[in-house]
Design a protein around this motif. Sequence first.
Motif: not given
Length: 338
Positions: A209-234
């Motif tokens: 009914h017209g509400v464009a909001l998204y819902g839940n997502a997988v979230i990551v710590n950006t410092e961990y992700a930048a240091a470990n991109p392959e782990i996060v992608t895996g």
Amino acid sequence: MFTRAIPVLAAALVAATPLTAQDTTINFALDWRFEGPAAPYFLATDNGHFAAEGLTVNVAAGEGSLDAIPKVASGAFPMGFADINSLIRFLDQNPGAPVIAAMMVYDSPPFAIVGRVSQGISGIEDLEGSILGAPPPDGAWAQFPILAAVNDIDVSTITVEPVGFPTREPMLAEGNVDSVTGFNFSAFLSLARLGVPEDDITTILFADHGVALYGNAVIVNTEYAAANPEIVTGALRAIARGVADAAADPAAGAAAVIARNPAGDVELETRRLQLALDANILTDYVVENGMGNIDTDRMATAIEQMRLVYEFQNEPDMSLYFTDAYLPEAEVLMVAPQ
């Protein structure tokens, strides 16, 4: 689609133990208890998808949509699962916090109004003049003004009855209210278990009914992700495969949940998982385009709709809230309903 750009590192909210590329164990924070919709994470373990990525993932139960966000921002949990609307508010109130959404899971949010036909609620047009039960902390109730605004609902004609979470569905079952706010995959099943005939239950999804909001997502710590991109992608690759497994066999997904929550009911959680798959995860958009990413035009609309219920302290910037930089290859993200 978002361009794939590594997110800018943000300053840590609090000091946390450094996480390095040698780490293969990930603590993952859920938003809620071990119920049907959590099946993909357990199937990713049971079916070897995390192991194939060289990962051991410890999944911890949560206490609500806000619960995982500070856990991940602090670095105590490198990854988690949370409502992106709550994340947007958190980042607005904590600029520079090192947390971002990296894979959308609930393409359609679970926000809903669940009513009874016998109480006069067959559709959204019946809400005016009715009695609506709403727990004040409820996520769906928080977004109700958006639903009302985009559908020209005269809220002055609605009697809002504050209810507690434990009494919400019982009050509706007893006819003390005509409808309640809640999540589509929870309120419906709670009513049915209370003896309300399923053909007497109406589910009004905000997204329909017209509400464009998204819902839940997988979230990551950006410092961990930048240091470990392959782990996060895996990890994201394994989770996407867990979603595919849950879609292929919801009963097996529910069984994986009950193995961690013996007090639960496998039949109930199978239905809860199926409801989440049908209404929230495997939307038409996801079936056509694959899971995980967002549509930038829709997100822009969602942010504008959020202004109806939230006053931003800073100018919103969707690149601070979501990145597709760590998403796995497109074919892994294609999940078909069974």
